[in-house]
Enzyme design. Structure first.
Site, PDB file in Angstrom:
ATOM      1  N   ASP A  98       3.656   3.428   4.209  1.00 53.87           N
ATOM      2  CA  ASP A  98       5.067   3.601   4.550  1.00 53.87           C
ATOM      3  C   ASP A  98       5.653   4.840   3.880  1.00 53.87           C
ATOM      4  OD1 ASP A  98       4.776   1.287   5.950  1.00 53.87           O
ATOM      5  OD2 ASP A  98       5.835   0.019   4.520  1.00 53.87           O
ATOM      6  N   ARG A 136      -7.772   3.423   6.914  1.00 56.85           N
ATOM      7  CA  ARG A 136      -7.099   2.129   7.051  1.00 56.85           C
ATOM      8  C   ARG A 136      -5.641   2.339   7.451  1.00 56.85           C
ATOM      9  NH1 ARG A 136      -6.134   0.671   0.576  1.00 56.85           N
ATOM     10  NH2 ARG A 136      -4.011   1.500   0.538  1.00 56.85           N
ATOM     11  N   GLU A 160      -2.133   3.078   8.864  1.00 55.87           N
ATOM     12  CA  GLU A 160      -1.586   4.033   9.831  1.00 55.87           C
ATOM     13  C   GLU A 160      -1.696   5.476   9.366  1.00 55.87           C
ATOM     14  OE1 GLU A 160       2.692   5.097  11.959  1.00 55.87           O
ATOM     15  OE2 GLU A 160       2.142   3.001  11.674  1.00 55.87           O
ATOM     16  N   ASP A 161      -1.280   5.775   8.142  1.00 53.06           N
ATOM     17  CA  ASP A 161      -1.217   7.170   7.721  1.00 53.06           C
ATOM     18  C   ASP A 161      -2.603   7.805   7.682  1.00 53.06           C
ATOM     19  OD1 ASP A 161       0.270   9.489   6.771  1.00 53.06           O
ATOM     20  OD2 ASP A 161      -0.691   9.115   4.843  1.00 53.06           O
ATOM     21  N   SER A 162      -3.552   7.200   6.976  1.00 49.83           N
ATOM     22  CA  SER A 162      -4.889   7.784   6.903  1.00 49.83           C
ATOM     23  C   SER A 162      -5.588   7.723   8.261  1.00 49.83           C
ATOM     24  CB  SER A 162      -5.735   7.085   5.831  1.00 49.83           C
ATOM     25  OG  SER A 162      -5.903   5.706   6.108  1.00 49.83           O
ATOM     26  N   TYR A 178      -9.014  -1.506   3.077  1.00 51.07           N
ATOM     27  CA  TYR A 178      -8.488  -2.692   2.428  1.00 51.07           C
ATOM     28  C   TYR A 178      -9.659  -3.498   1.857  1.00 51.07           C
ATOM     29  CZ  TYR A 178      -4.428  -1.522   5.344  1.00 51.07           C
ATOM     30  OH  TYR A 178      -3.383  -0.868   5.949  1.00 51.07           O
ATOM     31  N   ASN A 230       0.821  -1.203   0.000  1.00 54.91           N
ATOM     32  CA  ASN A 230       0.000   0.000   0.000  1.00 54.91           C
ATOM     33  C   ASN A 230       0.861   1.260   0.000  1.00 54.91           C
ATOM     34  OD1 ASN A 230      -2.536  -1.533   0.210  1.00 54.91           O
ATOM     35  ND2 ASN A 230      -1.724  -2.085   2.213  1.00 54.91           N
TER      36      ASN A 230
END
Length: 383
Positions: free
Chosen positions: A22, A277, A279-281, A200, A19
């Site tokens: 990272d 979903r 970590e970032d969002s 996801y 995705n």
């Protein structure tokens, strides 16, 4: 071309595992260190094609380029080792090249070597944060740096002007109109529930969309291109692409292109409810101060459920019992891929109180030092 004659302040290594989280986190941090701290940052990325989805200016064919003052290097094999920076950040256990590690050991002073790990609210995180791990052969220590929600962790990624930009956007009809133009649509009708859907693969999507179709008030679902598209297409009974609009009953689904980071922030700021979903969002939704639903990254043997519950324990602590129960129930059902009408009805009934809760939660988080501040403080103390 970047200036390579002097030793950079920071090397950041990013290996795109799956995705966009990272590289999304690494780019936000690299850009922040450059723009807010005026540090010289070199960002190593193994999949520039993925990076390009977030920043269309990136040229995947170049081994070296500069973007917003950050030197971008393609992490390639064989690895040509430059002089390491004063601080070296390997992200999410990506295992930087052995030749680069050997070069680190030859520097004087030696770089501060930090492994930036994944964000977690689990109870063990503060006890492991900032612990050293000696290299088995070389005179180097690697320190494990854990982002987190308490003062005993590495903090949360947040640009200095993020909350001010959000407030400006909320007050600007012009900026909001520009968002709708850029995403190819018009604002939804007044009174609609505006939902952003970024997830996801999840069979629960096919459960939820028919519920929205029969909802008593209109639901406008904005779905940026993601792995959720397959489930949406199954509901629609047809292939879908960016720009397509599907209307059934009370539900309108708009398929958006994959949004670069700033536009995605705008989507979160507009949403009445944001499905996010990874970590970032997930973190950006918290800074958006809007109700959210988290699709945590699935792990073997359901290890992700402990992480989900650890965050829910924090997030729901100040909620009324009924709202806390509705949030826990719906988030677990969503991550398990099974949502029914009762789950949605109880959760939707709490949205007004969840909006106020999201605002208070965001304000509490913002009172703490951010990730970059804690990283820099730690690096200075470790030199």
């Amino acid at each position: 071309m970047p200036n390579t004659s002097s030793r950079p302040d920071w090397d950041i290594f990013c290996q795109v595992i799956d995705n966009f989280g990272d590289i999304g986190i690494c780019w936000r941090l690299a850009r922040q260190l450059r723009s807010e701290r005026q540090l010289r940052v070199r960002l190593w990325v193994d999949e520039l094609e993925v990076f390009r989805a977030l920043r269309p200016e990136v040229d995947p064919g170049l081994s070296m380029q500069e973007l917003q003052g950050v030197e971008i290097r393609r992490w390639e094999t064989p690895f040509v080792t430059p002089r390491p920076a004063h601080a070296v950040l390997e992200t999410f256990a990506c295992r930087i090249p052995e030749a680069f590690i050997a070069a680190m050991a030859q520097q004087s002073p030696r770089p501060v070597w930090i492994n930036l790990d994944y964000l977690s609210a689990e109870a063990w995180v503060p006890g492991c944060h900032a612990l050293p791990s000696p290299h088995p052969r070389l005179p180097l220590n690697k320190f494990f740096f854990f982002p987190g929600f308490s003062r005993a962790t590495g903090g949360l990624l947040r640009e200095r002007d993020l909350l001010a930009r959000r407030q400006q956007f909320a007050a600007s009809a012009e900026q909001q109109a520009a968002f709708w133009r850029q995403t190819g649509g018009a604002p939804p009708p007044v009174g609609s529930l505006l939902v952003s859907l970024f997830a996801y693969e999840n069979p629960a999507i096919k459960d939820l969309l028919p519920l929205w179709q029969e909802a008593p008030t209109p639901v406008c679902c904005l779905a940026p291109l993601s792995r959720a598209l397959t489930a949406i297409e199954s509901y629609a009974g047809q292939p879908l692409k960016a720009g397509d609009v599907l209307r059934r009953g009370a539900l309108e689904i708009r398929i958006l292109p994959f949004l670069e980071q700033d536009l995605y922030d705008h989507l979160l700021w507009l949403g009445d409810l944001n499905f996010v979903r990874g970590e970032d969002s997930f973190l950006r939704a918290q800074w958006a101060a809007r109700p959210m639903v988290w699709h945590i990254y699935p792990q073997q043997q359901a290890a992700h459920i402990a992480k989900l519950d650890a965050f829910l324990d924090l997030y729901c602590a100040d909620l009324p019992t009924a709202s806390a129960s509705a949030v826990r129930e719906f988030w677990h059902a969503w991550s398990a891929g099974r949502v029914d009408a009762a789950h949605w009805r109880r959760f939707a009934s709490c949205l007004p109180s969840l909006r106020e809760h999201a605002r208070r939660w965001q304000e509490a988080l913002a009172r703490a030092d951010d990730l970059s501040t804690r990283l820099l403080r730690f690096a200075r103390s470790s030199l």
